[in-house]
Design a protein around this motif. Sequence first.
Motif, PDB file in Angstrom:
ATOM      1  N   GLN A   1       5.848  13.671 -17.665  1.00 33.45           N
ATOM      2  CA  GLN A   1       6.387  14.560 -16.624  1.00 33.45           C
ATOM      3  C   GLN A   1       5.269  15.021 -15.688  1.00 33.45           C
ATOM      4  O   GLN A   1       5.408  14.982 -14.466  1.00 33.45           O
ATOM      5  N   TRP A   2       4.170  15.461 -16.257  1.00 31.87           N
ATOM      6  CA  TRP A   2       3.037  15.945 -15.462  1.00 31.87           C
ATOM      7  C   TRP A   2       2.484  14.815 -14.595  1.00 31.87           C
ATOM      8  O   TRP A   2       2.144  15.014 -13.422  1.00 31.87           O
ATOM      9  N   ASN A   3       2.391  13.614 -15.152  1.00 29.94           N
ATOM     10  CA  ASN A   3       1.890  12.446 -14.419  1.00 29.94           C
ATOM     11  C   ASN A   3       2.841  12.092 -13.271  1.00 29.94           C
ATOM     12  O   ASN A   3       2.393  11.764 -12.159  1.00 29.94           O
ATOM     13  N   ARG A   4       4.141  12.157 -13.526  1.00 27.70           N
ATOM     14  CA  ARG A   4       5.125  11.869 -12.485  1.00 27.70           C
ATOM     15  C   ARG A   4       4.996  12.891 -11.341  1.00 27.70           C
ATOM     16  O   ARG A   4       4.996  12.521 -10.167  1.00 27.70           O
ATOM     17  N   GLU A   5       4.855  14.172 -11.716  1.00 29.20           N
ATOM     18  CA  GLU A   5       4.691  15.211 -10.702  1.00 29.20           C
ATOM     19  C   GLU A   5       3.411  14.985  -9.891  1.00 29.20           C
ATOM     20  O   GLU A   5       3.397  15.166  -8.669  1.00 29.20           O
ATOM     21  N   PHE A   6       2.354  14.565 -10.574  1.00 31.23           N
ATOM     22  CA  PHE A   6       1.075  14.286  -9.896  1.00 31.23           C
ATOM     23  C   PHE A   6       1.243  13.145  -8.894  1.00 31.23           C
ATOM     24  O   PHE A   6       0.807  13.240  -7.749  1.00 31.23           O
ATOM     25  N   ARG A   7       1.882  12.067  -9.309  1.00 31.82           N
ATOM     26  CA  ARG A   7       2.078  10.921  -8.414  1.00 31.82           C
ATOM     27  C   ARG A   7       2.945  11.294  -7.210  1.00 31.82           C
ATOM     28  O   ARG A   7       2.669  10.891  -6.079  1.00 31.82           O
ATOM     29  N   GLU A   8       3.989  12.077  -7.470  1.00 29.52           N
ATOM     30  CA  GLU A   8       4.862  12.501  -6.364  1.00 29.52           C
ATOM     31  C   GLU A   8       4.096  13.408  -5.387  1.00 29.52           C
ATOM     32  O   GLU A   8       4.220  13.261  -4.161  1.00 29.52           O
TER      33      GLU A   8
ATOM     34  N   ALA B   1       0.852  13.475  -4.993  1.00 33.68           N
ATOM     35  CA  ALA B   1      -0.181  12.670  -4.333  1.00 33.68           C
ATOM     36  C   ALA B   1       0.437  11.848  -3.207  1.00 33.68           C
ATOM     37  O   ALA B   1      -0.178  11.668  -2.147  1.00 33.68           O
ATOM     38  N   ALA B   2       1.634  11.345  -3.431  1.00 33.23           N
ATOM     39  CA  ALA B   2       2.306  10.559  -2.399  1.00 33.23           C
ATOM     40  C   ALA B   2       2.664  11.441  -1.199  1.00 33.23           C
ATOM     41  O   ALA B   2       2.654  10.992  -0.048  1.00 33.23           O
ATOM     42  N   ALA B   3       2.959  12.715  -1.470  1.00 37.39           N
ATOM     43  CA  ALA B   3       3.309  13.643  -0.393  1.00 37.39           C
ATOM     44  C   ALA B   3       2.066  14.203   0.279  1.00 37.39           C
ATOM     45  O   ALA B   3       2.156  14.794   1.347  1.00 37.39           O
ATOM     46  N   GLY B   4       0.922  14.036  -0.385  1.00 36.43           N
ATOM     47  CA  GLY B   4      -0.338  14.523   0.161  1.00 36.43           C
ATOM     48  C   GLY B   4      -0.686  15.883  -0.428  1.00 36.43           C
ATOM     49  O   GLY B   4       0.004  16.869  -0.179  1.00 36.43           O
TER      50      GLY B   4
ATOM     51  N   ALA C   1      -8.392  20.012  -4.638  1.00 36.23           N
ATOM     52  CA  ALA C   1      -8.335  21.010  -5.709  1.00 36.23           C
ATOM     53  C   ALA C   1      -7.065  20.836  -6.529  1.00 36.23           C
ATOM     54  O   ALA C   1      -7.093  20.916  -7.767  1.00 36.23           O
ATOM     55  N   ASP C   2      -5.931  20.575  -5.864  1.00 36.78           N
ATOM     56  CA  ASP C   2      -4.677  20.346  -6.577  1.00 36.78           C
ATOM     57  C   ASP C   2      -4.757  19.070  -7.418  1.00 36.78           C
ATOM     58  O   ASP C   2      -4.266  19.017  -8.545  1.00 36.78           O
ATOM     59  N   ALA C   3      -5.392  18.041  -6.849  1.00 38.35           N
ATOM     60  CA  ALA C   3      -5.559  16.781  -7.586  1.00 38.35           C
ATOM     61  C   ALA C   3      -6.397  17.009  -8.840  1.00 38.35           C
ATOM     62  O   ALA C   3      -6.090  16.478  -9.919  1.00 38.35           O
ATOM     63  N   LEU C   4      -7.478  17.799  -8.715  1.00 34.56           N
ATOM     64  CA  LEU C   4      -8.309  18.108  -9.882  1.00 34.56           C
ATOM     65  C   LEU C   4      -7.526  18.905 -10.924  1.00 34.56           C
ATOM     66  O   LEU C   4      -7.694  18.697 -12.134  1.00 34.56           O
ATOM     67  N   THR C   5      -6.680  19.789 -10.467  1.00 34.83           N
ATOM     68  CA  THR C   5      -5.844  20.563 -11.387  1.00 34.83           C
ATOM     69  C   THR C   5      -4.913  19.639 -12.157  1.00 34.83           C
ATOM     70  O   THR C   5      -4.784  19.743 -13.389  1.00 34.83           O
TER      71      THR C   5
END
Length: 148
Positions: free
Chosen positions: A49-56, A58-61, A65-69
């Motif tokens: 779930q966390w990985n899916r949220e990260f990819r979504e 990241a795709a939205a930009g 700092a958010d990416a590191l989180t």
Amino acid sequence: MKRFQFNLDGVLQYRRQVLDGCQGEYAQALDRVHRQEARKADAEARYRQWNREFREAAAAGITAADALTFEGGLRALEQEIARESQLLDEYRRSAEEVRQRMMQAHIDKAVLERLREKKRQEYDQEAQKSQERFIDELVSARRQGAAS
């Protein structure tokens, strides 16, 4: 004739108790394994779930700092999954050891039960022979008494 007695009844009773204890212990070990499997599956689901949220995101930009989180959260979940996997392996090994002890206790009990049954059959055969001898002697005595 006296009633049947098996000299190892005490040992047989003890073996039955040991088997019952092992069965209970094995049930607890399996329960622990199942609960640990559920904890690991939960951690894996949170990771996905966390990985899916990260990819979504990241795709939205997203910001660095958010990416590191997100990445920190993913690494923490990976460590949690590794810990849960290690515990699961340990619980499975423990359950297998208990299962082996339970199987040995079952074998020990079965051996004694077969021995008891064999001794019971021998006792019954001897009792039947004794009864037949008694009847033969009784018939013989009557014939001798009738002949006199």
